[in-house]
Design an enzyme around this catalytic site. Structure first.
Site, PDB file in Angstrom:
ATOM      1  N   ARG A  28     -15.566 -30.143 -30.067  1.00 27.12           N
ATOM      2  CA  ARG A  28     -16.051 -30.173 -29.026  1.00 27.12           C
ATOM      3  C   ARG A  28     -15.155 -31.443 -28.353  1.00 27.12           C
ATOM      4  O   ARG A  28     -15.386 -32.690 -28.542  1.00 27.12           O
ATOM      5  CB  ARG A  28     -17.542 -30.842 -28.964  1.00 27.12           C
ATOM      6  CG  ARG A  28     -17.818 -31.192 -27.803  1.00 27.12           C
ATOM      7  CD  ARG A  28     -19.405 -31.436 -27.616  1.00 27.12           C
ATOM      8  NE  ARG A  28     -20.128 -32.543 -28.387  1.00 27.12           N
ATOM      9  CZ  ARG A  28     -20.007 -33.785 -28.764  1.00 27.12           C
ATOM     10  NH1 ARG A  28     -19.227 -34.333 -27.924  1.00 27.12           N
ATOM     11  NH2 ARG A  28     -20.629 -34.248 -29.704  1.00 27.12           N
ATOM     12  N   HIS A  65     -20.984 -34.419 -25.523  1.00 26.63           N
ATOM     13  CA  HIS A  65     -22.091 -33.708 -25.855  1.00 26.63           C
ATOM     14  C   HIS A  65     -22.723 -33.075 -24.588  1.00 26.63           C
ATOM     15  O   HIS A  65     -22.625 -31.762 -24.584  1.00 26.63           O
ATOM     16  CB  HIS A  65     -23.309 -34.487 -26.575  1.00 26.63           C
ATOM     17  CG  HIS A  65     -24.474 -33.409 -26.792  1.00 26.63           C
ATOM     18  ND1 HIS A  65     -24.444 -32.473 -27.710  1.00 26.63           N
ATOM     19  CD2 HIS A  65     -25.595 -33.559 -26.230  1.00 26.63           C
ATOM     20  CE1 HIS A  65     -25.550 -32.090 -27.729  1.00 26.63           C
ATOM     21  NE2 HIS A  65     -26.360 -32.596 -26.899  1.00 26.63           N
ATOM     22  N   TYR A 114     -18.976 -43.122 -30.794  1.00 27.05           N
ATOM     23  CA  TYR A 114     -19.079 -42.676 -31.986  1.00 27.05           C
ATOM     24  C   TYR A 114     -17.824 -41.820 -32.404  1.00 27.05           C
ATOM     25  O   TYR A 114     -17.802 -41.264 -33.474  1.00 27.05           O
ATOM     26  CB  TYR A 114     -20.316 -41.876 -32.344  1.00 27.05           C
ATOM     27  CG  TYR A 114     -20.319 -40.561 -31.300  1.00 27.05           C
ATOM     28  CD1 TYR A 114     -19.759 -39.331 -31.636  1.00 27.05           C
ATOM     29  CD2 TYR A 114     -21.213 -40.787 -30.224  1.00 27.05           C
ATOM     30  CE1 TYR A 114     -19.806 -38.202 -30.608  1.00 27.05           C
ATOM     31  CE2 TYR A 114     -21.298 -39.611 -29.230  1.00 27.05           C
ATOM     32  CZ  TYR A 114     -20.651 -38.384 -29.483  1.00 27.05           C
ATOM     33  OH  TYR A 114     -20.915 -37.254 -28.696  1.00 27.05           O
TER      34      TYR A 114
HETATM   35  C1  LIG Z   1     -35.650 -28.556 -31.412  1.00 29.00           C
HETATM   36  C2  LIG Z   1     -34.758 -29.598 -30.720  1.00 29.00           C
HETATM   37  N1  LIG Z   1     -34.781 -30.703 -31.292  1.00 29.00           N
HETATM   38  C3  LIG Z   1     -33.828 -31.735 -30.671  1.00 29.00           C
HETATM   39  C4  LIG Z   1     -33.026 -31.526 -29.530  1.00 29.00           C
HETATM   40  C5  LIG Z   1     -32.182 -32.512 -28.854  1.00 29.00           C
HETATM   41  N2  LIG Z   1     -30.870 -32.109 -28.921  1.00 29.00           N
HETATM   42  C6  LIG Z   1     -30.173 -31.560 -27.897  1.00 29.00           C
HETATM   43  S1  LIG Z   1     -28.746 -31.050 -28.346  1.00 29.00           S
HETATM   44  C7  LIG Z   1     -28.727 -31.599 -29.967  1.00 29.00           C
HETATM   45  C8  LIG Z   1     -27.669 -31.541 -31.021  1.00 29.00           C
HETATM   46  C9  LIG Z   1     -27.447 -30.066 -31.210  1.00 29.00           C
HETATM   47  O1  LIG Z   1     -26.369 -30.437 -31.882  1.00 29.00           O
HETATM   48  P1  LIG Z   1     -25.819 -28.777 -32.737  1.00 29.00           P
HETATM   49  O2  LIG Z   1     -26.664 -27.888 -32.999  1.00 29.00           O
HETATM   50  O3  LIG Z   1     -24.544 -29.304 -33.639  1.00 29.00           O
HETATM   51  O4  LIG Z   1     -25.022 -27.988 -31.296  1.00 29.00           O
HETATM   52  P2  LIG Z   1     -24.034 -28.634 -30.157  1.00 29.00           P
HETATM   53  O5  LIG Z   1     -24.899 -29.397 -29.109  1.00 29.00           O
HETATM   54  O6  LIG Z   1     -22.877 -29.561 -30.775  1.00 29.00           O
HETATM   55  O7  LIG Z   1     -23.263 -27.538 -29.607  1.00 29.00           O
HETATM   56  C10 LIG Z   1     -30.177 -32.138 -30.114  1.00 29.00           C
HETATM   57  C11 LIG Z   1     -30.664 -32.914 -31.587  1.00 29.00           C
HETATM   58  C12 LIG Z   1     -33.539 -30.131 -28.723  1.00 29.00           C
HETATM   59  N3  LIG Z   1     -32.917 -29.850 -27.889  1.00 29.00           N
HETATM   60  N4  LIG Z   1     -34.351 -29.346 -29.452  1.00 29.00           N
END
Ligand SMILES: Cc1ncc(C[n+]2csc(CCOP(=O)(O)OP(=O)(O)O)c2C)c(N)n1
Length: 378
Positions: free
Chosen positions: A273, A277, A286
């Site tokens: 990425r 985020h 980080y």
């Molecule tokens: C059930 C839930 N828990 C926590 C969150 C908060 N949250 C939003 S994005 C994220 C990280 C997700 O990372 P990843 O699965 O690696 O996907 P990326 O965002 O890197 O595409 C979190 C913990 C959420 N949206 N839904």
């Protein structure tokens, strides 16, 4: 060398040898950053010149619209936005491997996959403006609404795939989630179910190395994410996710297998990425500039451009045409989002419960009173 048979001292494997579910030692990679090709007999490419240009075009348009969305957020037109910069090959290559009747169940980051499906990008981004839940018709594009809760879309894809199978409808459902999503309960439950039911579902994981600020090595103790697949009884594939040809070829193979009734597959696409985020995140907290500079060297778009040049498929006319198209889509998105009407905030309370529970009605009344108060005071 066969992808699963890299050790010649190991006896040949029979078709039902569970070790065949394990990922290859190295991710599948067909294209170097300088455009050099590495043909692989296990992943033959069936793409015509026009399709190679098309893959490049879709990645360029994705990046342009992605940048426009970030700009719109910075101008207060979107509440937040989750960029897919750097992940264009993973998304475009995989979505392109599907047939029109197949379905996609995305997370919140799949602008590239949406554009392959010709989803109206302005409509999609209304979710990030809070105008509405997303203003596209999932049935018109076989593209589900973006899911903000991590991993829930994996369950939707599995249910959809199972339903299609019960109806003898030969479609495949593909769902996207991130490395962080592999730690959530919902994808785990979806993959367990899909494995047992041999549902035609592709679990496409974009391993972009981070879940917000949590790096991959804090996310899992497994050798790779694709190793998890054997636990669900499905094959785990690994692919260079910044190589659009490899992403396409690996997904195509998994899709054909699923369509033939051989069940689900898990694909781990290794990518990065490049942006924050979301627009609310500060990634300098980080990760280092050095890490980012290193990742930029594997840029998926530059790599595909190098291939087109090497094959004599790229010239100034094509560059101009693609730039103009990208600009036109970005302008369309800007026009569709800018100052778009938010509608009635009371819609928040619609379609939530058949029989409202708890403080629901009280909260609705409170918001109504506040809205009336602010109108009165204006
Ligand atoms: C059930 C839930 N828990 C926590 C969150 C908060 N949250 C939003 S994005 C994220 C990280 C997700 O990372 P990843 O699965 O690696 O996907 P990326 O965002 O890197 O595409 C979190 C913990 C959420 N949206 N839904």
């Amino acid at each position: 060398m066969s992808e699963h048979g890299s050790d010649p001292t190991v006896a040949p494997r029979s078709e039902d040898d569970p070790r065949l579910l394990l990922p290859p030692d190295e991710p599948v990679h067909l294209l170097d950053p300088d455009g050099t090709e590495h043909p692989d007999a296990d992943h033959p490419l069936d793409l015509r010149d026009e399709q190679l240009r098309e893959l490049y075009r879709m990645m360029v348009v994705t990046r342009k619209v992605d940048r426009e969305a970030i700009n719109l957020q910075r101008q207060g037109q979107l509440g937040v936005y989750a960029s897919c910069m750097g992940q264009e090959a993973a998304q475009v290559g995989s979505a392109y491997a599907l047939e029109d009747d197949d379905w996609i169940f995305p997370s919140y980051r799949e602008l590239g996959a949406a554009l392959v499906r010709e989803v109206d990008a302005a409509g999609l981004l209304h979710l990030y403006r809070g105008t509405w839940l997303s203003d596209h018709d999932p049935y018109a594009h076989n593209f589900g609404l973006m899911s903000i809760p991590i991993g829930t879309q994996a369950l939707h894809a599995t249910g959809f795939g199972m339903g299609a199978r019960f109806d003898d409808n030969p479609i495949v459902a593909m769902t996207y989630f991130g490395d962080g999503g592999t730690s959530e309960g919902d994808p785990h439950e979806a993959m367990t179910f899909a494995g047992v039911q041999k549902a035609p579902v592709i679990f496409f994981v974009q391993n972009n190395q981070y879940a917000i600020s949590v790096p991959l090595d804090k996310q899992t103790a497994a050798p790779t994410l694709a190793h998890k697949a054997i636990g669900y009884g499905m094959p785990g594939y690994r692919v260079d996710g910044n190589d659009v040809l490899a992403t396409y070829a690996v997904t195509r193979r998994a899709v054909e297998r699923a369509r033939a009734g051989e069940g689900p597959a898990f694909i781990e696409a290794l990518t990065y990425r490049m942006e924050a985020h979301t627009t609310s995140d500060d990634p300098t907290r980080y990760r280092t500039k050095e890490e980012l500079d290193e990742a930029a060297k594997t840029d998926p778009i530059a790599r595909m451009k190098n291939l087109l040049i090497a094959r004599g498929l790229y010239d100034d006319d094509l560059e101009r045409e693609i730039d103009e198209q990208a600009q036109a889509v970005a302008t369309y998105v800007r026009d569709g989002i800018y100052d778009a009407d938010h509608g009635d905030p009371m819609e928040l309370f619609e379609h939530v419960y058949v029989d409202p529970t708890g403080h629901f009605d009280e909260q609705a009344a409170q918001l109504r009173a506040e809205l009336e108060g602010s109108e009165g005071g204006a």
